[in-house]
Design a protein around this motif. Structure first.
Motif, PDB file in Angstrom:
ATOM      1  N   HIS A  57     -13.648  -1.570  -8.400  1.00 39.62           N
ATOM      2  CA  HIS A  57     -14.238  -0.761  -7.336  1.00 39.62           C
ATOM      3  C   HIS A  57     -13.304  -0.724  -6.133  1.00 39.62           C
ATOM      4  N   VAL A  58     -12.715  -1.877  -5.796  1.00 41.51           N
ATOM      5  CA  VAL A  58     -11.762  -1.934  -4.679  1.00 41.51           C
ATOM      6  C   VAL A  58     -10.583  -1.006  -4.951  1.00 41.51           C
ATOM      7  N   LEU A  59     -10.052  -1.073  -6.159  1.00 39.76           N
ATOM      8  CA  LEU A  59      -8.895  -0.245  -6.498  1.00 39.76           C
ATOM      9  C   LEU A  59      -9.256   1.235  -6.535  1.00 39.76           C
ATOM     10  N   GLY A  60     -10.516   1.540  -6.822  1.00 36.05           N
ATOM     11  CA  GLY A  60     -10.944   2.929  -6.769  1.00 36.05           C
ATOM     12  C   GLY A  60     -10.888   3.486  -5.358  1.00 36.05           C
ATOM     13  N   LEU A  61     -11.114   2.599  -4.366  1.00 35.44           N
ATOM     14  CA  LEU A  61     -11.046   3.027  -2.964  1.00 35.44           C
ATOM     15  C   LEU A  61      -9.648   2.885  -2.394  1.00 35.44           C
ATOM     16  N   ASP A  62      -8.909   1.893  -2.905  1.00 35.61           N
ATOM     17  CA  ASP A  62      -7.560   1.625  -2.393  1.00 35.61           C
ATOM     18  C   ASP A  62      -6.659   1.244  -3.566  1.00 35.61           C
ATOM     19  N   PRO A  63      -6.074   2.224  -4.242  1.00 30.31           N
ATOM     20  CA  PRO A  63      -5.264   1.941  -5.438  1.00 30.31           C
ATOM     21  C   PRO A  63      -4.075   1.021  -5.173  1.00 30.31           C
ATOM     22  N   GLY A  64      -3.630   0.915  -3.934  1.00 26.57           N
ATOM     23  CA  GLY A  64      -2.467   0.077  -3.633  1.00 26.57           C
ATOM     24  C   GLY A  64      -2.816  -1.341  -3.228  1.00 26.57           C
ATOM     25  N   HIS A  65      -4.060  -1.750  -3.377  1.00 20.38           N
ATOM     26  CA  HIS A  65      -4.503  -3.088  -2.961  1.00 20.38           C
ATOM     27  C   HIS A  65      -3.901  -4.139  -3.903  1.00 20.38           C
ATOM     28  N   GLU A  66      -2.849  -4.827  -3.448  1.00 18.50           N
ATOM     29  CA  GLU A  66      -2.132  -5.768  -4.312  1.00 18.50           C
ATOM     30  C   GLU A  66      -3.001  -6.952  -4.725  1.00 18.50           C
ATOM     31  N   GLY A  67      -3.814  -7.453  -3.775  1.00 21.00           N
ATOM     32  CA  GLY A  67      -4.684  -8.575  -4.115  1.00 21.00           C
ATOM     33  C   GLY A  67      -5.645  -8.224  -5.236  1.00 21.00           C
ATOM     34  N   ALA A  68      -6.207  -7.016  -5.182  1.00 24.43           N
ATOM     35  CA  ALA A  68      -7.143  -6.583  -6.225  1.00 24.43           C
ATOM     36  C   ALA A  68      -6.429  -6.427  -7.561  1.00 24.43           C
ATOM     37  N   ARG A  69      -5.198  -5.924  -7.535  1.00 27.70           N
ATOM     38  CA  ARG A  69      -4.423  -5.784  -8.783  1.00 27.70           C
ATOM     39  C   ARG A  69      -4.206  -7.156  -9.429  1.00 27.70           C
ATOM     40  N   CYS A  70      -3.846  -8.131  -8.589  1.00 26.49           N
ATOM     41  CA  CYS A  70      -3.602  -9.486  -9.091  1.00 26.49           C
ATOM     42  C   CYS A  70      -4.878 -10.075  -9.693  1.00 26.49           C
ATOM     43  N   VAL A  71      -5.991  -9.947  -8.967  1.00 23.47           N
ATOM     44  CA  VAL A  71      -7.262 -10.511  -9.442  1.00 23.47           C
ATOM     45  C   VAL A  71      -7.702  -9.824 -10.731  1.00 23.47           C
ATOM     46  N   LEU A  72      -7.493  -8.518 -10.832  1.00 29.36           N
ATOM     47  CA  LEU A  72      -7.888  -7.808 -12.046  1.00 29.36           C
ATOM     48  C   LEU A  72      -7.096  -8.308 -13.244  1.00 29.36           C
TER      49      LEU A  72
END
Length: 305
Positions: free
Chosen positions: A225-240
């Motif tokens: 959901h975070v990446l859907g709002l902010d595709p460049g969110h590095e923390g969310a990419r790492c957690v995913l």
């Protein structure tokens, strides 16, 4: 002219009045009508009583301060302790809404200072005091001047975001989850353009809480959901990435299951790493090929048979 329309098979219509004048039949029909009327009246009375009960319950809930109680998991003793702690820190909670907002701002800053000094439990306690300042019952919020209720939510959501972090850090994962859930509920009351950052933070913090509770699928859903709002969110990419790895390992041997937070970076093969690996293999191959030749030449020079 009359029509005799046949009824479907098995269907019959009970007449209110009998076609004959048999007194017993007339009385039987009268009793049936009276019974139906009593039942209908009873049903209406029950529905009215149930509606009245629901309205009274809704009014009671609207008059209750619910945010602090929810965060304290309905622990009245902890709620009372928080109220007393507020009086120790700042005195009694003001009755004026603007004064309560001002006090909450001061408490939020004080809690931040405690958090940065690694006094995490005290930071949690002070942020809960700030929640108490902003805990207006729904009935009171409805009477606030225009725009003031939005200011209350705008001050409350960052406090809940901070609590989700601090409670997770002190090991209170259920409390951290409640803080994140409540924040995500209340942030819906704010304009999207002004609250997008808060929505991302609250969702990301909840993902970390879910990960530490080993709900890796739930954590992955939140960061998607975070990446859907902010595709460049590095923390969310790492957690995913980590949540997907952890979810696959969860069904395997215990010693191979995920340990630690989902924010830990997995080892990655960088270009420099690959280049270093190629050089090391080239040196090894050269040593294997040239080594025997060098050994023979040294033996000849030294005259070793």
């Amino acid at each position: 002219m009359s029509f005799n329309i046949p009824l479907p098979q098995g269907m019959h219509v009970e007449k209110d009045e009998p076609s004959d004048s048999d007194p017993e039949t007339v009385e039987l029909h009268r009793q049936r009508r009276a019974a139906r009327a009593r039942k209908a009246a009873g049903d209406r009375a029950s529905a009215a009583a149930e509606e009245e009960k629901r309205a009274a319950q809704a009014a009671a809930e609207a008059a209750q301060e619910r945010f602090l109680l929810l965060l304290c998991c309905a622990d009245e003793a902890r709620v009372e302790w928080t109220r007393a702690h507020l009086e120790t820190l700042k005195g009694p909670r003001p009755s004026d809404a603007d004064a309560r907002l001002s006090m909450a701002g001061e408490l939020r800053e004080l809690a931040r200072q405690r958090f940065e000094a690694s006094e995490l439990s005290e930071a949690v306690s002070i942020w809960l005091c700030a929640v108490h300042c902003l805990d207006f019952p729904a009935a009171e919020r409805a009477l606030l001047p225009e725009g003031l209720a939005e200011r209350v939510f705008g001050a409350l959501c960052p406090v809940l975001s901070n609590l989700a972090v601090a409670m997770r850090r002190v090991g209170d994962l259920p409390g951290a989850r409640r803080a994140a859930d409540l924040g995500l509920e209340l942030v819906q009351e704010l304009p999207y353009k002004d609250s997008k950052g808060l929505r991302l933070k609250l969702r990301f913090h909840r993902a970390l809480v879910r990960g530490e509770r080993r709900d890796f699928q739930g954590a992955a859903e939140d960061v998607r959901h975070v990446l859907g709002l902010d595709p460049g969110h590095e923390g969310a990419r790492c957690v995913l990435r980590n949540a997907e790895v952890a979810r696959k390992r969860e069904g395997g041997p215990k010693q191979q299951r995920w340990r630690g937070p989902l924010t830990a970076a997995l080892p990655s093969k960088t270009r420099r790493g690959w280049r270093q690996l190629v050089v090391e293999r080239w040196v090894l191959a050269t040593a294997v090929l040239v080594g025997p030749v060098l050994a023979y030449l040294v033996a000849k020079v030294l005259g070793i048979a």
